[in-house]
Every structure is written in C-alpha cells, then in structure tokens.
Design a protein around this motif. Structure first.
Motif, PDB file in Angstrom:
ATOM      1  N   ALA A  25       0.839  -1.208   0.000  1.00  0.00           N
ATOM      2  CA  ALA A  25       0.000   0.000   0.000  1.00  0.00           C
ATOM      3  C   ALA A  25       0.867   1.249   0.000  1.00  0.00           C
ATOM      4  CB  ALA A  25      -0.926   0.011   1.220  1.00  0.00           C
ATOM      5  N   LEU A  26       0.384   2.289  -0.701  1.00  0.00           N
ATOM      6  CA  LEU A  26       1.054   3.585  -0.753  1.00  0.00           C
ATOM      7  C   LEU A  26       0.059   4.658  -0.347  1.00  0.00           C
ATOM      8  CD1 LEU A  26       2.077   1.772  -3.412  1.00  0.00           C
ATOM      9  CD2 LEU A  26       3.501   3.795  -3.745  1.00  0.00           C
ATOM     10  N   PRO A  27       0.003   5.031   0.928  1.00  0.00           N
ATOM     11  CA  PRO A  27      -0.936   6.080   1.351  1.00  0.00           C
ATOM     12  C   PRO A  27      -0.675   7.393   0.625  1.00  0.00           C
ATOM     13  CG  PRO A  27      -0.053   4.896   3.244  1.00  0.00           C
ATOM     14  CD  PRO A  27       0.736   4.456   2.059  1.00  0.00           C
ATOM     15  N   ALA A  28      -1.745   8.137   0.373  1.00  0.00           N
ATOM     16  CA  ALA A  28      -1.647   9.385  -0.387  1.00  0.00           C
ATOM     17  C   ALA A  28      -0.771  10.398   0.338  1.00  0.00           C
ATOM     18  CB  ALA A  28      -3.043   9.969  -0.615  1.00  0.00           C
ATOM     19  N   GLY A  29       0.049  11.109  -0.431  1.00  0.00           N
ATOM     20  CA  GLY A  29       0.861  12.181   0.119  1.00  0.00           C
ATOM     21  C   GLY A  29       2.013  11.728   0.970  1.00  0.00           C
ATOM     22  N   MET A  30       2.342  10.450   0.918  1.00  0.00           N
ATOM     23  CA  MET A  30       3.424   9.916   1.750  1.00  0.00           C
ATOM     24  C   MET A  30       4.619   9.545   0.883  1.00  0.00           C
ATOM     25  SD  MET A  30       2.390   9.831   4.952  1.00  0.00           S
ATOM     26  CE  MET A  30       3.472   8.605   5.706  1.00  0.00           C
ATOM     27  N   ASP A  31       5.804   9.586   1.479  1.00  0.00           N
ATOM     28  CA  ASP A  31       7.000   9.110   0.798  1.00  0.00           C
ATOM     29  C   ASP A  31       7.391   7.740   1.339  1.00  0.00           C
ATOM     30  OD1 ASP A  31       7.810   9.814   3.311  1.00  0.00           O
ATOM     31  OD2 ASP A  31       9.460  11.116   2.679  1.00  0.00           O
ATOM     32  N   SER A  74      -4.859   1.157   1.296  1.00  0.00           N
ATOM     33  CA  SER A  74      -4.791   2.527   1.805  1.00  0.00           C
ATOM     34  C   SER A  74      -5.858   3.357   1.121  1.00  0.00           C
ATOM     35  CB  SER A  74      -3.407   3.141   1.556  1.00  0.00           C
ATOM     36  OG  SER A  74      -3.129   3.205   0.171  1.00  0.00           O
ATOM     37  N   GLU A  75      -6.359   4.330   1.829  1.00  0.00           N
ATOM     38  CA  GLU A  75      -7.353   5.266   1.297  1.00  0.00           C
ATOM     39  C   GLU A  75      -7.072   6.620   1.925  1.00  0.00           C
ATOM     40  OE1 GLU A  75     -10.541   6.701  -0.957  1.00  0.00           O
ATOM     41  OE2 GLU A  75      -9.481   4.791  -1.045  1.00  0.00           O
ATOM     42  N   GLY A  76      -6.640   7.592   1.091  1.00  0.00           N
ATOM     43  CA  GLY A  76      -6.215   8.861   1.651  1.00  0.00           C
ATOM     44  C   GLY A  76      -5.053   8.627   2.599  1.00  0.00           C
ATOM     45  N   PRO A  77      -5.078   9.234   3.780  1.00  0.00           N
ATOM     46  CA  PRO A  77      -3.982   9.025   4.730  1.00  0.00           C
ATOM     47  C   PRO A  77      -4.112   7.732   5.526  1.00  0.00           C
ATOM     48  CG  PRO A  77      -5.565  10.548   5.663  1.00  0.00           C
ATOM     49  CD  PRO A  77      -6.054  10.231   4.268  1.00  0.00           C
ATOM     50  N   TRP A  78      -5.227   7.010   5.359  1.00  0.00           N
ATOM     51  CA  TRP A  78      -5.489   5.837   6.189  1.00  0.00           C
ATOM     52  C   TRP A  78      -4.884   4.572   5.594  1.00  0.00           C
ATOM     53  CZ3 TRP A  78      -7.469   5.961  10.999  1.00  0.00           C
ATOM     54  CH2 TRP A  78      -8.135   7.130  11.388  1.00  0.00           C
ATOM     55  N   LEU A  79      -4.293   3.772   6.474  1.00  0.00           N
ATOM     56  CA  LEU A  79      -3.782   2.452   6.133  1.00  0.00           C
ATOM     57  C   LEU A  79      -4.616   1.425   6.889  1.00  0.00           C
ATOM     58  CD1 LEU A  79      -1.445   0.780   4.771  1.00  0.00           C
ATOM     59  CD2 LEU A  79      -0.272   0.922   6.987  1.00  0.00           C
ATOM     60  N   PHE A  80      -5.225   0.484   6.146  1.00  0.00           N
ATOM     61  CA  PHE A  80      -6.062  -0.554   6.751  1.00  0.00           C
ATOM     62  C   PHE A  80      -5.378  -1.908   6.585  1.00  0.00           C
ATOM     63  CE2 PHE A  80      -8.971   2.760   5.172  1.00  0.00           C
ATOM     64  CZ  PHE A  80      -9.635   3.098   6.345  1.00  0.00           C
ATOM     65  N   VAL A  81      -5.278  -2.640   7.690  1.00  0.00           N
ATOM     66  CA  VAL A  81      -4.621  -3.941   7.684  1.00  0.00           C
ATOM     67  C   VAL A  81      -5.585  -4.971   8.265  1.00  0.00           C
ATOM     68  CG1 VAL A  81      -2.638  -5.287   8.464  1.00  0.00           C
ATOM     69  CG2 VAL A  81      -2.373  -2.842   7.992  1.00  0.00           C
ATOM     70  N   ALA A 109       0.774 -10.560  -3.996  1.00  0.00           N
ATOM     71  CA  ALA A 109       0.418  -9.136  -3.942  1.00  0.00           C
ATOM     72  C   ALA A 109       0.959  -8.414  -5.172  1.00  0.00           C
ATOM     73  CB  ALA A 109       0.968  -8.490  -2.676  1.00  0.00           C
ATOM     74  N   ILE A 110       0.105  -7.613  -5.797  1.00  0.00           N
ATOM     75  CA  ILE A 110       0.502  -6.706  -6.875  1.00  0.00           C
ATOM     76  C   ILE A 110      -0.105  -5.349  -6.556  1.00  0.00           C
ATOM     77  CG2 ILE A 110       0.535  -6.274  -9.352  1.00  0.00           C
ATOM     78  CD1 ILE A 110      -0.203  -9.163  -9.834  1.00  0.00           C
ATOM     79  N   GLU A 111       0.675  -4.300  -6.671  1.00  0.00           N
ATOM     80  CA  GLU A 111       0.143  -2.956  -6.456  1.00  0.00           C
ATOM     81  C   GLU A 111       0.719  -2.014  -7.497  1.00  0.00           C
ATOM     82  OE1 GLU A 111      -2.247  -0.822  -5.880  1.00  0.00           O
ATOM     83  OE2 GLU A 111      -2.457  -1.944  -4.003  1.00  0.00           O
ATOM     84  N   VAL A 112      -0.038  -0.975  -7.798  1.00  0.00           N
ATOM     85  CA  VAL A 112       0.320  -0.006  -8.826  1.00  0.00           C
ATOM     86  C   VAL A 112       0.634   1.317  -8.173  1.00  0.00           C
ATOM     87  CG1 VAL A 112      -0.541   1.234 -10.837  1.00  0.00           C
ATOM     88  CG2 VAL A 112      -1.090  -1.178 -10.537  1.00  0.00           C
ATOM     89  N   GLY A 113       1.700   1.960  -8.629  1.00  0.00           N
ATOM     90  CA  GLY A 113       2.092   3.248  -8.086  1.00  0.00           C
ATOM     91  C   GLY A 113       2.085   4.326  -9.149  1.00  0.00           C
ATOM     92  N   PRO A 114       2.506   5.539  -8.799  1.00  0.00           N
ATOM     93  CA  PRO A 114       2.530   6.649  -9.757  1.00  0.00           C
ATOM     94  C   PRO A 114       3.723   6.534 -10.702  1.00  0.00           C
ATOM     95  CG  PRO A 114       3.389   7.367  -7.638  1.00  0.00           C
ATOM     96  CD  PRO A 114       2.920   5.952  -7.448  1.00  0.00           C
ATOM     97  N   GLY A 115       3.631   7.233 -11.825  1.00  0.00           N
ATOM     98  CA  GLY A 115       4.777   7.336 -12.719  1.00  0.00           C
ATOM     99  C   GLY A 115       5.195   6.040 -13.376  1.00  0.00           C
ATOM    100  N   GLY A 116       4.232   5.135 -13.608  1.00  0.00           N
ATOM    101  CA  GLY A 116       4.574   3.890 -14.288  1.00  0.00           C
ATOM    102  C   GLY A 116       5.194   2.832 -13.405  1.00  0.00           C
ATOM    103  N   LEU A 117       5.163   3.033 -12.093  1.00  0.00           N
ATOM    104  CA  LEU A 117       5.705   2.044 -11.167  1.00  0.00           C
ATOM    105  C   LEU A 117       4.665   0.986 -10.828  1.00  0.00           C
ATOM    106  CD1 LEU A 117       7.536   4.347  -8.579  1.00  0.00           C
ATOM    107  CD2 LEU A 117       8.624   2.938 -10.344  1.00  0.00           C
ATOM    108  N   PHE A 118       5.114  -0.256 -10.622  1.00  0.00           N
ATOM    109  CA  PHE A 118       4.257  -1.269 -10.038  1.00  0.00           C
ATOM    110  C   PHE A 118       5.110  -2.227  -9.221  1.00  0.00           C
ATOM    111  CE2 PHE A 118       5.363  -2.823 -14.238  1.00  0.00           C
ATOM    112  CZ  PHE A 118       5.539  -4.198 -14.120  1.00  0.00           C
ATOM    113  N   PHE A 119       4.457  -2.956  -8.308  1.00  0.00           N
ATOM    114  CA  PHE A 119       5.159  -3.744  -7.303  1.00  0.00           C
ATOM    115  C   PHE A 119       4.586  -5.159  -7.261  1.00  0.00           C
ATOM    116  CE2 PHE A 119       4.579   0.666  -6.175  1.00  0.00           C
ATOM    117  CZ  PHE A 119       5.859   1.120  -5.895  1.00  0.00           C
TER     118      PHE A 119
END
Length: 432
Positions: free
Chosen positions: A156-162, A198-205, A403-413
């Motif tokens: 997960a990549l929460p919004a606005g986080m590094d 993740s949704e906005g700043p929230w991380l759900f596990v 697990a597969i997740e998609v990130g910004p700028g053409g990144l995926f995990f």
C-alpha cells in the motif's frame, strides 16, 4: 460443469469457426482459426489473418471506435468504469476481446536458471535458461527489497506519503522509504496479514478477528472489531469501508468525522465460505468467495442484486475496467463480464491459463495502453494487452506472488515470499 463446452460457446459468440460467416463470405475469405488463437504457424496460410469487414449498415465498437482500449482512470489499479449501458449499448464490441494483436513476446525457455539465481552459471549468454526475473519488453526491474520471512500479502502507498507499506504472513507490517528503499520500521501485529489497502492518509490492515486502521499523518490507531476469522479482502467505496472475512460475511464501516472514528454500518451475508476478493465499480460492490461465486451488491441499498456462479473454484480477484468486470479463479480462467439490457452480468469472454490465478491488477503502460497483470500460482505474473489478451511479458519469482500494487509514474510492485520487487514501465527500444 462443462467448462470446455462453455469456453467453446463463448468463442463461437466471438466469431469462431462455428459462427455463421458474413453473407458475402466465400471459402477463401474464412478467417484462420489458429490465427484467432494466436498460434498459426503455417506460411503461407490458406486462410485470412485479419477480420472480415462488418456487413453494410452494421455498427460495432470496431466501426465506431468505442472498442478502442483506453487507459485506466488513475494510477491506483482500479478504474472508475462507465455507468451500466443503456438500451442503445452495442453488443458488437465483444468481438474485440481475445483478438491477438501484433505484440508477441519473443520466447526463450521460460524458466529461470537455478545456477544463475545462485550466482554460479558458467554458460553465460549461451545458457538456454533465463538469466532474468522477467521476459518481455517495455518494463524493467528497479529494485528487490527483502526483509519479510513469509509471503507478502499486501502492498500500500498512502496518499501524500513518501513511504510504502508491506504486510506479510510473518505477522509484520514494514514501512519503506520510497526514495532510498530502506526499511524504516517494523510493526509486529501478532497475527498474519490477510490483506492491506490505503485510502487517503489511512492504512487498513486485515488480520484475524480485527481490522487495524492507522492514520499515517497523525499516527492515530483504531481497531475495528467484528470480523470472525481472517480478514482476506478490503475495499473502500461510497465513503464506506468493506471487509471480506473468513466466515463469509462482508462487514461495513462508515467514517464519522465528528468523532474521528469508524462506526459499524452493516453486515452483508450471502456467501457460504470466506470472501477473498472485493472491488467497487459502477455504483456496485462485487465480492468473490471460496464458495466459487461472485455477488453484486448495490452501494446505495447494500442489497445483493445478482449471484454469478460460472467459476468452478475460488474467485481470487476482481477488477473493474471500463464497463466490464474481470474475475480470476483457481479454476485457471479469467472471465470478462458485461451487463445485459436488464442490468445483469453475463460472461462475454473467457481466457484460459495453464495454472490457477491469484490476483489481477490493471494499469497503463508507457504508451498509455491498458495492461492486465495476472499473478498465477506457478510463481509468475503474466502481462496482457487489453482487450486483445495479447501477451506482453512475464515476471518470475522464487515463490508465489500474492500481492501486486500499482504506483505513480509507471511504477508497479510484486510481492512474494522473499520480499517485493519494484518495476517500471519504460519507453520501448525502437527496432532498427
């Protein structure tokens, strides 16, 4: 269930050899059966390697452009599909599914060299096995980050986080710095992570008997009780948090901004076994279960609208793309669903794999063309162009990729039992 018979009927509906040819077709105008399946090796071939023109006056997605693939709406891996079709929606767009394009993967022996993995292959470029964790063009491996002791089940990549977060069956969540790739911290949960979003700043596990919620900006922690057994899937839609649990129930919470907490809103019952996949699209919630079924729920009333029973094994993952619903299962199929005139879903195309399927994600490649990523239980991920299902590449791992997740700028995990890998779409190398 007659799975082979059903696939044959679906293929016939898409214009296969048993379907009636256009009125002006002749023997020499027959489209090659093997070309449609992407396997014709005859040269010259006596049959056509192209589609016949539509009869005069007919309208279709191919004719009016509506069947052209479009990129996903955002970088999250989930699209916001168009509303369900109205009475004028054209059926002929189905003809584009499964038609092989020109993008063929140049095949080598599709097995990673065990000696190369151990660092001691003496054959070098002469080795007949792969010295790479991927096959295909247009994407590249950036990094492999390890640390988890068991399979990674959530990224997960929460919004606005590094920071990027990974959860695992080793009962931990790890935080990673996206700039350096370093692990910033480890949280021991005391239970296997079944899923994480993740949704906005929230991380759900999701773990056994509880959903943990963290606000990554304020460090607030909330425990949402109610689940019975492991929490296998979660999704957010219509300002509601949905969690699929081991006992077949879908629990629903709504965030209360006044009290800054999540309040129980509903409990959706209908599945007889664990709910392992959830997705939201077209104002509906779709749930896939170990009972082999998919249920469609209204996001407004939270009532079950339809139960789909075409899969013959666990429905592991669901994805909304444009007006379509895609589902994958351990029965080794990906099914594409579209709404009929009365709003009910029916299968419009079935794609068969050699192995059971575990996860689906969608994203645009470097040319903004939609690509489907499919994790299989043979420790690989297949990449396909949509809607043709033309193979674009493969990713390999030592262990199962859950697990597969998609990130910004053409990144995926992709996450497996050894950690997770970071991939990026790149501009294809021009051919000389």
């Amino acid at each position: 269930m007659d799975l082979e018979g059903r696939n044959r009927r679906v293929f016939n509906r898409l214009g296969g050899p048993s379907a009636a040819p256009p009125p002006n077709a002749t023997k020499t105008q027959k489209v090659c059966y093997h070309w449609r399946a992407g396997k014709c090796s005859r040269f010259p071939c006596p049959f056509l390697h192209r589609e016949l023109p539509y009869p005069s006056g007919a309208t279709s997605a191919a004719a009016n452009g509506s069947g052209a693939p479009k990129p996903f709406a955002d970088d999250s891996g989930f699209s916001s599909p168009a509303p369900r079709r109205g009475p004028n929606f054209n059926n002929n767009h189905n003809n584009s599914w499964g038609r092989m394009g020109d993008n063929k993967v140049v095949r080598k022996t599709e097995k990673v060299c065990n000696y190369w993995v151990q660092g001691n292959c003496n054959y070098g470029e002469r080795c007949k096995f792969l010295h790479s964790w991927n096959l295909g063009e247009g994407f590249t491996l950036l990094n492999h980050l390890d640390g988890h002791q068991k399979v990674v089940t959530g990224i997960a990549l929460p919004a606005g986080m590094d920071k990027l977060y990974t959860g695992s069956q080793d009962e931990t969540v790890r935080a990673w710095d996206t700039n350096t790739g370093q692990c910033m911290g480890v949280l021991n949960l005391g239970g296997e992570v079944g899923c994480m979003i993740s949704e906005g700043p929230w991380l759900f596990v999701g773990i056994t008997n509880v959903v943990k919620a963290w606000n990554t900006q304020t460090n607030q922690e909330i425990s949402l009780s109610g689940p019975v057994g492991q929490v296998y899937s979660m999704v957010v839609g219509n300002d509601l948090l949905f969690a699929g649990t081991q006992d077949g129930t879908i629990l629903v919470w709504k965030f209360n901004a006044v009290t800054n907490s999540f309040e129980p809103a509903a409990s959706l019952k209908g599945h007889t076994l664990a709910v392992v996949s959830l997705v939201v699209g077209a104002n509906r919630l779709y749930s896939g279960s170990m009972d082999h079924s998919i249920k469609a729920w209204s996001l407004e009333t939270l009532q079950c609208l339809q139960t789909l029973t075409e899969h013959t094994n666990v429905v592991m993952s669901l994805l909304c793309w444009e007006q379509f619903l895609l589902s994958c299962s351990l029965d080794k199929t990906i099914k594409v669903w579209v709404a009929t005139e009365n709003g009910n879903l029916e299968v419009t195309f079935t794609h068969n794999e050699e192995h059971g399927l575990l996860n689906l994600r969608g994203m645009p490649d470097s040319e903004s063309k939609p690509v489907l990523l499919c994790a299989c239980n043979d420790n690989s991920v297949r990449l396909y162009d949509l809607p043709s299902f033309s193979e674009k590449g493969k990713i390999f791992a030592k262990q199962e990729i859950r697990a597969i997740e998609v990130g910004p700028g053409g990144l995926f995990f992709t996450g497996d039992g050894t950690g997770f890998r970071v991939w990026k779409w790149v501009e294809p190398v021009p051919k000389p």
